[in-house]
Design a protein around this motif. Structure first.
Motif, short mmCIF file in Angstrom:
data_model
loop_
_atom_site.label_atom_id
_atom_site.label_comp_id
_atom_site.label_asym_id
_atom_site.label_seq_id
_atom_site.Cartn_x
_atom_site.Cartn_y
_atom_site.Cartn_z
N ASP A 1 0.81 -1.22 0.00
CA ASP A 1 0.00 0.00 0.00
C ASP A 1 0.84 1.26 0.00
OD1 ASP A 1 1.07 -0.12 2.51
OD2 ASP A 1 -0.85 -0.06 3.60
N GLY A 2 2.17 1.10 -0.12
CA GLY A 2 3.07 2.25 -0.18
C GLY A 2 3.54 2.76 1.15
N SER A 3 3.09 2.16 2.26
CA SER A 3 3.50 2.62 3.59
C SER A 3 4.81 1.95 4.02
CB SER A 3 2.39 2.31 4.62
OG SER A 3 2.20 0.91 4.72
N ARG A 4 5.38 2.50 5.09
CA ARG A 4 6.62 1.95 5.64
C ARG A 4 6.32 1.04 6.82
NH1 ARG A 4 10.91 2.85 2.13
NH2 ARG A 4 10.73 4.96 1.28
N MET A 5 7.31 0.22 7.16
CA MET A 5 7.14 -0.70 8.28
C MET A 5 7.24 0.04 9.62
SD MET A 5 9.20 -4.24 7.60
CE MET A 5 8.37 -5.61 6.79
N SER A 6 6.47 -0.43 10.59
CA SER A 6 6.63 0.04 11.96
C SER A 6 7.81 -0.70 12.60
CB SER A 6 5.35 -0.21 12.76
OG SER A 6 5.14 -1.61 12.91
N ILE A 7 8.19 -0.27 13.80
CA ILE A 7 9.30 -0.93 14.51
C ILE A 7 8.94 -2.39 14.79
CG2 ILE A 7 10.61 -0.99 16.67
CD1 ILE A 7 10.48 2.01 16.75
N VAL A 8 7.69 -2.62 15.21
CA VAL A 8 7.26 -4.00 15.52
C VAL A 8 7.28 -4.85 14.25
CG1 VAL A 8 5.36 -5.43 16.35
CG2 VAL A 8 5.88 -3.24 17.49
N ALA B 1 9.11 -4.41 11.58
CA ALA B 1 10.50 -4.61 11.17
C ALA B 1 11.18 -5.67 12.03
CB ALA B 1 11.26 -3.29 11.24
N LEU B 2 10.93 -5.61 13.35
CA LEU B 2 11.52 -6.62 14.24
C LEU B 2 10.94 -8.00 13.94
CD1 LEU B 2 13.32 -7.29 16.65
CD2 LEU B 2 11.41 -6.70 18.17
N TYR B 3 9.64 -8.06 13.74
CA TYR B 3 8.97 -9.33 13.43
C TYR B 3 9.53 -9.93 12.14
CZ TYR B 3 5.25 -12.31 11.52
OH TYR B 3 4.55 -13.34 10.94
N PHE B 4 9.66 -9.12 11.08
CA PHE B 4 10.14 -9.62 9.79
C PHE B 4 11.62 -10.02 9.88
CE2 PHE B 4 10.79 -8.70 5.01
CZ PHE B 4 10.54 -10.04 4.70
N THR B 5 12.40 -9.31 10.72
CA THR B 5 13.81 -9.67 10.90
C THR B 5 13.93 -11.05 11.53
OG1 THR B 5 14.48 -7.36 11.14
CG2 THR B 5 15.96 -9.02 12.05
N VAL B 6 13.19 -11.29 12.61
CA VAL B 6 13.23 -12.60 13.27
C VAL B 6 12.72 -13.68 12.32
CG1 VAL B 6 12.31 -13.96 15.18
CG2 VAL B 6 12.99 -11.57 15.56
N GLU B 7 11.67 -13.37 11.59
CA GLU B 7 11.11 -14.32 10.63
C GLU B 7 12.13 -14.68 9.56
OE1 GLU B 7 6.78 -14.57 8.53
OE2 GLU B 7 8.01 -12.83 8.01
N PHE C 1 5.09 -11.04 4.73
CA PHE C 1 6.03 -10.07 4.19
C PHE C 1 6.97 -10.81 3.23
CE2 PHE C 1 5.02 -8.13 8.35
CZ PHE C 1 4.53 -6.91 7.91
N SER C 2 7.47 -10.08 2.23
CA SER C 2 8.35 -10.71 1.25
C SER C 2 9.29 -9.66 0.67
CB SER C 2 7.54 -11.34 0.13
OG SER C 2 8.39 -11.80 -0.91
N PHE C 3 10.51 -10.12 0.31
CA PHE C 3 11.48 -9.24 -0.35
C PHE C 3 11.35 -9.28 -1.88
CE2 PHE C 3 13.67 -9.93 3.72
CZ PHE C 3 14.03 -8.63 4.04
N ALA C 4 10.42 -10.06 -2.38
CA ALA C 4 10.35 -10.29 -3.83
C ALA C 4 10.15 -9.00 -4.63
CB ALA C 4 9.24 -11.29 -4.14
N ASP C 5 9.33 -8.09 -4.12
CA ASP C 5 9.00 -6.88 -4.88
C ASP C 5 9.80 -5.66 -4.42
OD1 ASP C 5 7.10 -8.29 -6.34
OD2 ASP C 5 5.56 -7.95 -4.80
N GLN C 6 10.84 -5.90 -3.59
CA GLN C 6 11.62 -4.78 -3.08
C GLN C 6 12.79 -4.47 -4.01
OE1 GLN C 6 10.47 -3.14 -0.31
NE2 GLN C 6 8.77 -4.61 -0.58
N GLU C 7 13.45 -3.37 -3.73
CA GLU C 7 14.56 -2.96 -4.55
C GLU C 7 15.71 -3.98 -4.46
OE1 GLU C 7 15.84 1.01 -3.88
OE2 GLU C 7 13.79 1.83 -3.79
#
Length: 373
Positions: free
Chosen positions: A61-68, A70-76, A86-92
């Motif tokens: 949706d064009g928004s940025r991640m919150s701290i929670v 970001a931490l959740y996706f890092t551990v995942e 969450f996925s890195f497929a469509d990221q830069e």
């Protein structure tokens, strides 16, 4: 009944939490430097990843991640779980490359942490079992009860003197345990008033016992249990009790027949008084129940000792050596030797008598004897 059941369940929960915290404290105390470094690196990776994902990850949706998030996706990502939320497929491209490093590096750090924790747990069990066998085979050792500040100093002195030592301590992860471990001193965890714990420390093979906890009444109780356990060996095995209160120390000796009850207040008080008056206190020791003080003082010009002869001093405070200001040492000084300004006198005597000599050395005091009534 339901209330009683709920109370028991809450009690079990409290015990479980207490056990978990005890385990964590024990692991933290026993953890070596590599484990701490790796855990620190892992937390650093988590912190950096949270910052990177907040700055670079863009949601659908064009928004940025919150701290929670970001931490959740890092551990995942590190755990390689991949729930698909969450996925890195469509990221830069740079963020996908970062994700590759995060997955690889995070997995390696996690594996190292698990390996080091496993090694720590296994080594502690092996050391504990080996320590029990080693204590069981010991003979002629000294049992030290407690491992506080005083006790660890005693342990180090005994080890330096070539004596074998076994420590009994209630705490599983005391702050002085690493120092004892570095000396190769086995530690038996438990209450020294429990005869099974004394047996685990092989009291039957000990040649001396030093009870040095910071609690007077625990020390007295432990001493009584040790005396009962030693039975016929009681008269031949020295048992030293550390008791702070001077009157209690005397009462324990008189009432229970202990020969080596030492009041830390009696030992420490002369140090503080002598130091406050300018005496260089070199040591204290006991003869039977009487404390003696060893100290050094510099004779002040114009003081009460300047020009005073040795024979004019009290018989209960003796000068055992005199370092003359002009050089040379008299050991022991003759009775007609007189003090001179700048001399260094080494005295031995009752604390009160040594302090009286020190008081007489104050400038302006008359050069007369210091005999006490």
């Amino acid at each position: 009944a339901r209330m009683a059941g709920a109370a028991r369940a809450a009690e079990r929960d409290d015990e479980g939490r207490a056990g978990l915290w005890a385990l964590l404290r024990s692991l933290a105390a026993e953890a070596d430097r590599p484990l701490r470094v790796v855990i620190g690196l892992q937390f650093l990776v988590l912190a950096i990843s949270v910052v990177v994902l907040q700055a670079g990850y863009v949601k659908s949706d064009g928004s940025r991640m919150s701290i929670v998030d970001a931490l959740y996706f890092t551990v995942e990502t590190i755990a390689t779980v991949g729930y698909g939320d969450f996925s890195f497929a469509d990221q830069e491209t740079w963020l996908r490359i970062y994700a590759i490093g995060l997955m690889g590096g995070g997995a390696v750090l996690t594996a190292i942490v698990f390996a080091l924790v496993t090694q720590l747990l296994v080594s502690r069990r092996i050391e504990g079992a080996f320590g029990e066998r080693r204590v069981g085979a010991m003979r002629g050792h000294v049992v030290v009860v407690g491992l506080g500040t005083v006790a660890i100093e005693v342990v180090e002195e005994l080890v330096t003197a070539g004596r074998r030592v076994v420590v009994i301590d209630r705490e599983e992860a005391g702050r002085h345990h690493p120092r004892a471990n570095a000396l190769g001193v086995p530690i038996v965890i438990g209450d020294a008033t429990d005869t099974a714990v004394l047996d685990a420390a092989n009291l039957a093979g000990a040649v001396a016992v030093a009870v040095l906890t910071s609690d007077d009444f625990v020390n007295v109780e432990t001493g009584l249990v040790v005396r009962e356990r030693l039975a016929e060996r009681w008269s031949s095995v020295p048992v030293v009790l550390r008791v702070f209160d001077r009157e209690l120390a005397g009462g324990v000796e008189d009432g229970f027949g202990f020969q080596n009850v030492r009041s830390t207040a009696s030992v420490a008080a002369p140090w503080f008084v002598g130091a406050a008056l300018g005496l260089d206190v070199l040591g204290t020791f006991y003869v039977d129940r009487t404390p003696f003080l060893v100290g050094k003082l510099a004779v002040a010009a114009g003081g009460g000792l300047d020009g005073l002869a040795m024979r004019e001093l009290s018989e209960r405070a003796r000068v055992v050596a005199l370092h003359r200001a002009e050089g040379g040492v008299e050991h022991p000084p003759r009775r007609d030797t007189t003090f001179a300004a700048g001399d260094e006198a080494y005295l031995v005597g009752l604390p009160d008598e040594v302090v009286q000599v020190l008081r007489r050395d104050a400038p302006g005091q008359p050069a007369v004897g210091v005999e006490m009534p």
